[in-house]
Design a protein around this motif. Structure first.
Motif, mmCIF file in Angstrom:
data_model
loop_
_atom_site.group_PDB
_atom_site.id
_atom_site.type_symbol
_atom_site.label_atom_id
_atom_site.label_comp_id
_atom_site.label_asym_id
_atom_site.label_seq_id
_atom_site.Cartn_x
_atom_site.Cartn_y
_atom_site.Cartn_z
ATOM 1 N N GLU A 2 0.812 -1.222 0.000
ATOM 2 C CA GLU A 2 0.000 0.000 0.000
ATOM 3 C C GLU A 2 0.846 1.272 0.000
ATOM 4 N N ARG A 3 0.107 2.369 -0.143
ATOM 5 C CA ARG A 3 0.778 3.660 -0.188
ATOM 6 C C ARG A 3 1.071 4.176 1.228
ATOM 7 N N VAL A 4 2.269 4.695 1.427
ATOM 8 C CA VAL A 4 2.606 5.360 2.690
ATOM 9 C C VAL A 4 3.249 6.710 2.371
ATOM 10 N N VAL A 5 3.066 7.644 3.294
ATOM 11 C CA VAL A 5 3.621 8.985 3.103
ATOM 12 C C VAL A 5 4.716 9.208 4.140
ATOM 13 N N VAL A 6 5.875 9.689 3.694
ATOM 14 C CA VAL A 6 6.987 10.000 4.603
ATOM 15 C C VAL A 6 7.224 11.507 4.543
#
Ligand code: B12
Length: 330
Positions: A93-97
């Motif tokens: 899945e998509r993750v934001v850093v």
């Protein structure tokens, strides 16, 4: 991370940083990939410790800020080269850093982002100092699996907590990391937020079926903290009055004002998480930095005395200052 191939390339890499030799540094990193060293090991076993070493040289006044900037630029180019060479398709899945507002240490977060990408996560990297309202609207729009927030400076913890709270209201799970939360993540626990020591730990945490929010050790102390923030300028002014500024150059006065600001901010952060060790670690770091620049440490002790005197109604802050002042006076 112990890896004989990486270890043997490490001195060459440091030499390239010292020479600001971008091409040489990229060659060292790509040669390791060619030799079969996994890309995450190149990032975490070569680039990360070299950057920590750069920080030590700067702190001990062996390197100028210009040398540090040049070396960091080279490391940024190396991270980009490694990432461009190994480009796995996202399978997770998509993750934001992102770095918190006012946090300019983008490279540690970038390393985390790249290692997560290598692990199959679909990573969006937002870089340095992302204002919280903008981060929040980004999360609303993209609804990722999680947001990973980086903080490198403990004195920024109160700001970090406000950003964490803002992100939580979007229902996107929050994971934090970076030196700012303490080497063992103890200040993340104080703030009741999930913490990962490094990119690998973060990947494991993200893969857990439920990314539940950790529970806070205890409530943070907002009242004494708020009083300290309100007294910030006055504390700096009082400390400046105590110093013999007539003998300081304009540049030294600027640096002193900045240092006094760091002292008050670190004290406030220590009060916020109710942990004397935060201020203690800061004072020992600052002593190294100032001593290597030939600043007499007893002058720092004098400023602590003035602040402690003004902070009679702030029992925690006063206590932290008094304990920290003892070795400085000696
Ligand atoms: C390069 C650098 C800068 C650059 C950053 C540029 C960039 N593009 O990143 C610039 C010049 C902007 C900078 C500025 C400052 N810096 Co600086 N900086 C560094 C330096 C030398 C390297 C940073 C780096 O790349 N580290 C490498 C990575 C790998 O470090 P890492 O923290 O170990 O990261 C690992 C884990 O912590 C974790 N992790 C890190 N982030 C995250 C995030 C998440 C979500 C997760 C899960 C995990 C995680 O995973 C990483 C990989 O394993 C460090 C030294 C150091 N030891 O890091 C100092 C350092 C962090 N800086 C320091 C200081 C003091 C400052 C300034 C205050 C200096 C000043 N007087 O202006 C300012 C503050 C700016 C701000 N408000 O943010 C001090 C902090 C000391 C302290 N006790 O707080 C350090 C430690 C230097 C030192 N030895 O004294 N800095």
């Amino acid at each position: 991370m112990l890896d004989p191939t990486v270890d043997s390339a490490y001195p060459d890499y440091l030499r390239c940083l010292d020479d600001a030799d971008e091409h040489g540094a990229i060659d060292v990193a790509l040669a390791l990939l060619d030799a079969g060293v996994p890309a995450d090991r190149v990032l975490l076993g070569l680039v990360a410790p070299a950057q920590a070493q750069v920080g030590e040289w700067w702190a001990r006044n062996e390197w100028s800020v210009a040398q540090e900037h040049a070396a960091t630029h080279v490391s940024e180019r190396v991270v980009a080269a490694v990432a461009a060479t190994v480009r796995p398709r996202p399978s997770r899945e998509r993750v934001v850093v992102a770095c918190l507002d006012g946090e300019w240490h983008a490279l540690p977060a970038r390393l985390v982002a790249e290692v997560l990408r290598l692990d199959g996560w679909d990573v969006t990297f937002l870089g340095a100092s992302v204002p919280s309202p903008h981060l929040v609207s980004y999360l609303h729009r993209h609804d990722p699996r999680a947001v990973l927030l980086a903080c490198a400076l403990p004195m920024r913890l109160p700001h970090a907590f406000r950003a964490i709270e803002a992100c939580r209201r979007t229902d996107v799970p929050v994971v934090v990391g970076g030196r700012g939360f303490g080497s063992d993540g103890r200040w993340a626990r104080k703030l009741g937020v999930a913490w990962a020591a490094d990119a690998r730990a973060a990947s494991t945490l993200l893969a857990a079926p439920s990314l539940d929010v950790a529970t806070a050790d205890s409530l943070v102390d907002d009242t004494e903290y708020a009083g300290l923030v309100a007294a910030r300028v006055e504390l700096i002014d009082l400390a400046l009055e105590r110093l013999d500024l007539g003998r300081y150059s304009p540049a030294q006065i600027d640096a002193t004002v900045a240092d006094l600001g760091y002292i008050v901010d670190s004290l406030a952060a220590a009060v916020y998480v109710d942990d004397a060790s935060l201020f203690g670690e800061f004072v020992s770091w600052m002593s190294t930095v100032l001593a290597s620049r030939r600043v007499p440490l007893h002058t720092v002790g004098l400023t602590f005395d003035v602040m402690a005197d003004r902070l009679r109604d702030f029992p925690r802050a006063r206590g932290f200052l008094q304990v920290a002042a003892l070795p400085l006076a000696a």
